[in-house]
Design a protein around this motif. Structure first.
Motif, PDB file in Angstrom:
ATOM      1  N   GLU A 622       0.827  -1.208   0.000  1.00  0.00           N
ATOM      2  CA  GLU A 622       0.000   0.000   0.000  1.00  0.00           C
ATOM      3  C   GLU A 622       0.861   1.259   0.000  1.00  0.00           C
ATOM      4  O   GLU A 622       0.602   2.215  -0.732  1.00  0.00           O
ATOM      5  N   ILE A 623       1.886   1.256   0.842  1.00  0.00           N
ATOM      6  CA  ILE A 623       2.765   2.428   0.946  1.00  0.00           C
ATOM      7  C   ILE A 623       3.569   2.606  -0.335  1.00  0.00           C
ATOM      8  O   ILE A 623       3.728   3.721  -0.850  1.00  0.00           O
ATOM      9  N   GLU A 624       4.071   1.509  -0.884  1.00  0.00           N
ATOM     10  CA  GLU A 624       4.915   1.588  -2.071  1.00  0.00           C
ATOM     11  C   GLU A 624       4.154   2.099  -3.292  1.00  0.00           C
ATOM     12  O   GLU A 624       4.708   2.807  -4.143  1.00  0.00           O
ATOM     13  N   GLU A 636      11.439   2.649  -8.445  1.00  0.00           N
ATOM     14  CA  GLU A 636      10.698   1.769  -7.549  1.00  0.00           C
ATOM     15  C   GLU A 636      11.109   2.049  -6.107  1.00  0.00           C
ATOM     16  O   GLU A 636      12.155   2.650  -5.851  1.00  0.00           O
ATOM     17  N   THR A 637      10.275   1.575  -5.180  1.00  0.00           N
ATOM     18  CA  THR A 637      10.557   1.768  -3.760  1.00  0.00           C
ATOM     19  C   THR A 637      10.257   0.488  -2.991  1.00  0.00           C
ATOM     20  O   THR A 637       9.545  -0.389  -3.482  1.00  0.00           O
ATOM     21  N   ILE A 654      12.008   4.261   3.711  1.00  0.00           N
ATOM     22  CA  ILE A 654      11.728   4.000   2.295  1.00  0.00           C
ATOM     23  C   ILE A 654      13.039   3.849   1.549  1.00  0.00           C
ATOM     24  O   ILE A 654      13.864   4.772   1.531  1.00  0.00           O
ATOM     25  N   ALA A 655      13.232   2.675   0.950  1.00  0.00           N
ATOM     26  CA  ALA A 655      14.367   2.479   0.041  1.00  0.00           C
ATOM     27  C   ALA A 655      13.926   2.906  -1.352  1.00  0.00           C
ATOM     28  O   ALA A 655      12.866   2.484  -1.831  1.00  0.00           O
ATOM     29  N   HIS A 691      13.026   8.071   7.281  1.00  0.00           N
ATOM     30  CA  HIS A 691      14.240   8.203   6.467  1.00  0.00           C
ATOM     31  C   HIS A 691      14.001   7.658   5.067  1.00  0.00           C
ATOM     32  O   HIS A 691      13.191   6.749   4.874  1.00  0.00           O
ATOM     33  N   ILE A 692      14.744   8.217   4.113  1.00  0.00           N
ATOM     34  CA  ILE A 692      14.769   7.707   2.740  1.00  0.00           C
ATOM     35  C   ILE A 692      16.199   7.309   2.426  1.00  0.00           C
ATOM     36  O   ILE A 692      17.136   8.081   2.661  1.00  0.00           O
ATOM     37  N   VAL A 693      16.372   6.100   1.918  1.00  0.00           N
ATOM     38  CA  VAL A 693      17.698   5.582   1.600  1.00  0.00           C
ATOM     39  C   VAL A 693      17.745   5.254   0.115  1.00  0.00           C
ATOM     40  O   VAL A 693      16.900   4.506  -0.388  1.00  0.00           O
ATOM     41  N   ALA A 694      18.699   5.840  -0.581  1.00  0.00           N
ATOM     42  CA  ALA A 694      18.852   5.577  -2.013  1.00  0.00           C
ATOM     43  C   ALA A 694      19.678   4.312  -2.224  1.00  0.00           C
ATOM     44  O   ALA A 694      20.733   4.131  -1.607  1.00  0.00           O
TER      45      ALA A 694
END
Length: 722
Positions: A622-624, A636-637, A654-655, A691-694
């Protein structure tokens, strides 16, 4: 604990150095009292803490001093130090304690000693003697069956969870409104206050007034022309009106569809479609923090069926209604005045009849539609009776919503146990709610840890007297140790009873108890009538008493638990692939739990790809879906919940894999803002990315499935840097 020191080493200067203790005289007085306690009980850490928490610590002292005392007391103790110990005399006055004092030797034989020493034996008795236990509980709660069950439990290979109360007929809402030896018409059953009216006296509703209101709404619902058994949704805050409507729908033989008032239109539409709701009760606006938040407009955007629209804190609506919708005032006028006070004879339902459809997110992206039957409310109330010790003299507050299982559980666990529910119509995060707890003289306060964190960070409870609270209850997500310690300190160290369960269970499977020592953010026992199994790496149950970590499985014979899903294969979700124990297939739950060396249990999050954000279960899928569309640069995540290093609720990480790796990573802050905005608009305003991680790519299985567990493990290892 490394940053603290043993109590015997604490000096006046150490105390005075704490922010909030400014004078040497105040520090010296605290130190003198501390020295006296340590001198008398120092060799016994638990007794030392009992006296420090009761005779030294007060809510107005800075929390840093509370921490110094707690961690200093248990400096050399090891894991799971008890933050609260049961008193032998008080234990005899609990619901279970009174039962055991009357019938302990009858039920447990000559081995019975007292409610505290024999509690574990009694829990085992409730599992091995399910029929006798549940018969006792129904008698204790004075449950009325219009047709008595043929038996309590019928075991059959066709139903792994058994058939409960076969042949019985009852109406749980009618039971909520019944007069009995413990309750009269003049008893107060609801205490309420609206946000903004914090200086006004609380409003009190008697059983007689609640019955009259429910009967009137039930008569009015019958005028809508719906077939009995039709689904009727409620999408509004949990206030007196929504409680009346909930009970009226059930007593009249219809089915409540629970929808949280925070949902976006797409989520509302999904739930209306799955449940096939024929009507919906809603509100024009929601008042929060002085703001008017539209609600009816979201219901319209969801293309709802006929709506009955209630004005927010007003006698008339200030908006124009869609053709076919009905104002609350017009709805209530549909029944002649002469019939409004006449008792509504509730529809007696087969025990397997649906009374409520609730939703819990799974791993597929579509919420699981979980029906509660006429029996499920009895399970919810029984957990209130046994683990939360709710009874006639209690006032229970639990900030929640009918969209989540805790809303119906609050209704049933209070009304079926003869207690009073306290409803604050507004945000629970500010001083207004703290004052309401004081003014309503709440005896049991239920929380989710995110609310406690907000109270702790703003100190909005300061100055309010919570001494009427006998204990707290916490559910919905993993608690943090310091948050639990802080919460206990607000009410002179009353215990926090942790409880974990699920919508599909109708209550808890693991909990705390007022008959056992309680350790912070830990569970001390399996729920009454429930057996627990921690699975090893080979998928088989570990030895019962051995420490270890693994996926939690439940014994299948669990009263109140679901036996069907509206939009999924129930057997496939809960039983397929599970190990067999003593000839019975175990029931899947999906959380990772640890059993500690001292016999406590601690939660470690979901085993699958469903996470828990602020007490709301939501799937990664759902989040992705929302994150993938939040920015054109995203390829994509993957969304994972990561437990913080110090314990507590999961953080959403979130990656992100970018379409073009050049330059995209430089604008992570704005991307975080965009994703948060999208999640809050399209899923839930309470969701927030930590956090967001690339990443250059996502880890995948041979069949191309994203391995979110690998990401969760990687992010957990660097959690302190996230």
């Amino acid at each position: 604990m490394a940053c603290y020191q043993p109590l015997r080493s604490v000096t006046v200067e150490d105390i005075q150095a704490l922010q909030g203790i400014s004078t040497t005289a105040a520090a010296a007085q605290l130190h003198r009292k501390l020295t006296e306690i340590v001198a008398k009980y120092g060799a016994d850490a638990t007794n030392t803490w009992r006296h420090i928490s009761q005779y030294l610590l007060t809510p107005d002292l800075p929390f840093a001093f509370h921490q110094m005392m707690y961690y200093g007391c248990y400096f050399d103790y090891g894991p799971d130090p008890p933050a609260w110990l049961p008193d032998p005399e008080a234990a005899k006055l609990t619901n279970i304690g009174k039962l055991l004092e009357r019938r302990g030797k009858e039920l447990l034989g000559s081995s019975y000693k007292n409610p505290i020493s024999s509690f574990s034996d009694f829990q085992e008795f409730t599992v091995s003697n399910l029929e006798m236990y549940w018969k006792i509980v129904f008698e204790e709660m004075d449950i009325f069956f219009s047709v008595s069950p043929e038996c309590i439990l019928h075991e059959t290979p066709l139903h792994p969870g058994g058939q409960w109360l076969p042949g019985a007929r009852l109406n749980p809402a009618k039971n909520c409104l019944r007069l009995n030896a413990k309750r009269s018409l003049s008893d107060i059953v609801v205490i309420t206050r609206d946000e903004g009216d914090d200086e006004a006296p609380v409003t009190k509703l008697t059983l007689e007034e609640l019955r009259s209101a429910v009967w009137r709404v039930a008569y009015c619902i019958d005028t809508l022309g719906l077939d009995k058994g039709s689904a009727i949704a409620i999408d509004m805050p949990m206030d007196v009106n929504s409680v009346v409507i909930y009970l009226a729908i059930v007593i009249a033989g219809y089915v409540v569809v629970s929808i949280a008032d925070s949902f976006a239109p797409t989520e509302i539409a999904t739930r209306l479609m799955i449940s096939k709701a024929k009507a919906i009760f809603t509100q024009d606006f929601i008042s929060r923090g002085g703001k008017k938040i539209p609600l009816y407009s979201k219901v319209i955007d969801a293309q709802s069926p006929m709506a009955i629209v209630i004005p927010n804190r007003s006698s008339t609506l200030s908006i124009e209604l869609r053709d076919g919708d009905i104002s609350w005032q017009d709805f209530l006028e549909r029944v002649d005045k002469s019939n409004r006070e006449v008792e509504y004879i509730g529809v007696e339902l087969p025990v397997e009849a649906f009374t409520n459809i609730l939703f819990s997110s799974g791993t597929t992206g579509e919420p699981k539609a979980i029906p509660w039957t006429a029996a499920t409310p009895l399970r919810a109330a029984a957990d209130g009776w046994s683990h939360l010790n709710i009874g006639k003299d209690d006032v229970v507050a639990w900030p929640t919503n009918l969209g989540w299982m805790m809303g119906p559980m609050l209704i049933y666990s209070t009304l079926l146990n003869g207690a009073t529910m306290a409803l604050y119509n507004g945000s629970p995060l500010g001083s207004g709610f703290a004052k309401f707890v004081q003014d309503a003289k709440v005896t049991m306060l239920g929380v989710v840890p995110s609310i406690v964190r907000a109270w702790k960070s703003t100190n909005c409870t300061a100055g309010y007297d919570w001494s009427s609270i006998c204990h707290f209850a916490s559910t919905g997500e993993a608690s943090g140790v310091d948050e639990s310690l802080w919460l206990m300190g607000r009410a002179h160290y009353k215990p926090v009873i942790e409880i974990c369960g699920g919508t599909e269970i109708g209550g808890g499977f693991i909990a705390g108890s007022l008959l056992q020592p309680q350790s912070l953010s830990a569970f001390s026992t399996a729920a009454m009538g429930c057996s627990l199994f921690i699975l090893g790496e080979d998928g088989s149950p570990r030895p019962f008493d051995s420490p270890g970590v693994g996926e939690m499985a439940l014994g299948p014979l669990l009263f109140g638990a679901s036996s069907t899903l509206l939009n999924a294969d129930h057997y496939g979700v809960y039983y397929k692939g599970m190990p067999v124990w003593n000839g019975k297939v175990l029931r899947r739950h999906g959380d990772i739990f640890e059993r500690t060396s001292r016999g406590y249990y601690r939660a470690h999050g979901r085993a699958d790809d469903t996470m828990n954000l602020g007490g709301v279960k939501v799937s990664s899928v759902e989040i992705e879906k929302v994150c993938n569309a939040a920015d054109e640069s995203i390829l994509e995540t993957a969304a994972v919940g990561v437990p913080p290093p110090g314990g507590g609720p999961d953080k959403l990480v979130i990656a992100v894999v970018f379409k073009d790796s050049k330059g995209s990573k430089d604008n992570m802050n704005s991307l975080k803002v965009s994703i948060n905005s999208a999640l809050q608009k399209k899923l839930n305003p309470l969701f927030k990315v930590s956090h967001i991680v690339a990443l250059p790519s996502l880890p995948r299985t041979a069949t191309n499935k994203v391995m979110r567990r690998v990401l969760r493990q990687q992010f957990s290892q660097v959690g302190s840097r996230l």
